[in-house]
Design an enzyme around this catalytic site. Structure first.
Site, PDB file in Angstrom:
ATOM      1  N   MET A   1      41.180  41.623  55.894  1.00 21.57           N
ATOM      2  CA  MET A   1      40.702  40.260  55.730  1.00 21.57           C
ATOM      3  C   MET A   1      41.869  39.324  55.424  1.00 21.57           C
ATOM      4  SD  MET A   1      37.113  40.493  53.669  1.00 21.57           S
ATOM      5  CE  MET A   1      35.737  41.436  54.327  1.00 21.57           C
ATOM      6  N   CYS A   2      41.575  38.054  55.311  1.00 25.48           N
ATOM      7  CA  CYS A   2      42.579  37.036  55.041  1.00 25.48           C
ATOM      8  C   CYS A   2      42.973  37.047  53.562  1.00 25.48           C
ATOM      9  CB  CYS A   2      42.029  35.660  55.410  1.00 25.48           C
ATOM     10  SG  CYS A   2      41.282  35.594  57.049  1.00 25.48           S
ATOM     11  N   GLU A   3      43.958  36.223  53.216  1.00 27.70           N
ATOM     12  CA  GLU A   3      44.332  36.049  51.816  1.00 27.70           C
ATOM     13  C   GLU A   3      44.466  34.567  51.516  1.00 27.70           C
ATOM     14  OE1 GLU A   3      47.107  38.392  49.729  1.00 27.70           O
ATOM     15  OE2 GLU A   3      46.679  40.236  50.834  1.00 27.70           O
TER      16      GLU A   3
END
Length: 266
Positions: A1-3
């Site tokens: 996933m993104c951060e």
């Protein structure tokens, strides 16, 4: 996933130290190679830089590390795409206008059945991500309930928390969100924050061999809070947020906290 990466401060502050570690996660120490972006609130202005290239390879990201923009609020994002192609229109953060203010939003996670569950009203997405769709829905809900800015910030906090709880019910929804005065942070799975104030000390990044002594570049009155999906430093104590928790920052200080009703009942 993104951060996610964010900052709230009581004085104009640059984020080059934190971004030096954060941008390493965009293709070097992390898999988030599908674009990056950063937004800065300065006085009454707002500027935003985005690039669909990995931050570790982006000349624009290198410019951000060499150009210390001082800001009261910063929101940044590195993307690992799951919904929508890798292009500029799908790169966070996203922004819209409401009440004559720039609203900025970045999301980490993935939502199911978002088109069916989140009917849009005033705002429409430009790109094809679940994230931007959720942003348009959230800002539309605020606009519908508050055609004018509410006098009581508690009412706004309650609406944002209730809306985030609904979004979390559709999947993973970690959020950074701001109108230029407040920075809202909502945790679905992973989000941490730290508030630095006098006496300042040294900090050592996890993702690259870089250390700074904040005592040498601050004043005793400075208060700076930094948020990140994962703590950025190895020698400081970060507060790990809980699922369903909303934290509101103003000028570096935590001014409100709300927890999930579901978590509170367990």
């Amino acid at each position: 996933m993104c951060e996610l990466l964010g900052m709230s401060a009581n004085v104009p502050t640059d984020m080059t130290f934190s971004m030096a570690g954060f941008f390493r996660r965009g293709g070097a120490t992390g898999p988030h190679r599908d674009g990056w972006g950063v937004a800065f609130y300065e006085d009454q202005g707002y500027r935003e830089f985005k690039d669909p290239q990995p931050s570790i390879q982006s000349p624009l990201a290198r410019l951000m590390l060499e150009y210390p923009i001082k800001s009261h609020i910063v929101i940044s994002h590195i993307r690992q795409a799951n919904v929508g192609g890798v292009n500029l229109s799908n790169t966070h953060p996203f922004s819209r206008e409401l009440w004559g203010r720039h609203w900025c939003y970045a999301h980490n996670g993935q939502l199911a059945n978002f088109r069916e569950q989140l009917p849009l009203s005033f705002y429409l997405p430009v790109g094809s991500t679940d994230s931007e769709w959720a942003f348009c829905w959230l800002l539309g809900e605020i606009r519908r309930q508050f055609p004018q800015p509410p006098e009581n910030p508690v009412a706004m906090q309650e609406l944002i928390h209730q809306s985030c709880e609904k979004l979390r019910s559709l999947g993973v929804f970690n959020l950074l969100f701001s109108d230029g005065q407040y920075l809202y942070a909502y945790c679905s799975t992973k989000l941490a924050h730290i508030t630095r104030r006098a006496p300042f000390g040294p900090a050592l990044l996890k993702d690259t061999e870089l250390e700074i002594d904040f005592a040498a570049c601050t004043t005793p009155k400075d208060v700076v809070s930094v948020l990140a999906t994962e703590p950025l430093t190895s020698n400081e104590t970060w507060h790990i947020m809980q699922p369903g928790e909303l934290v509101v920052f103003e000028e570096g200080e935590v001014v409100a906290e709300r927890t999930s009703h579901a978590a509170a009942s367990n």
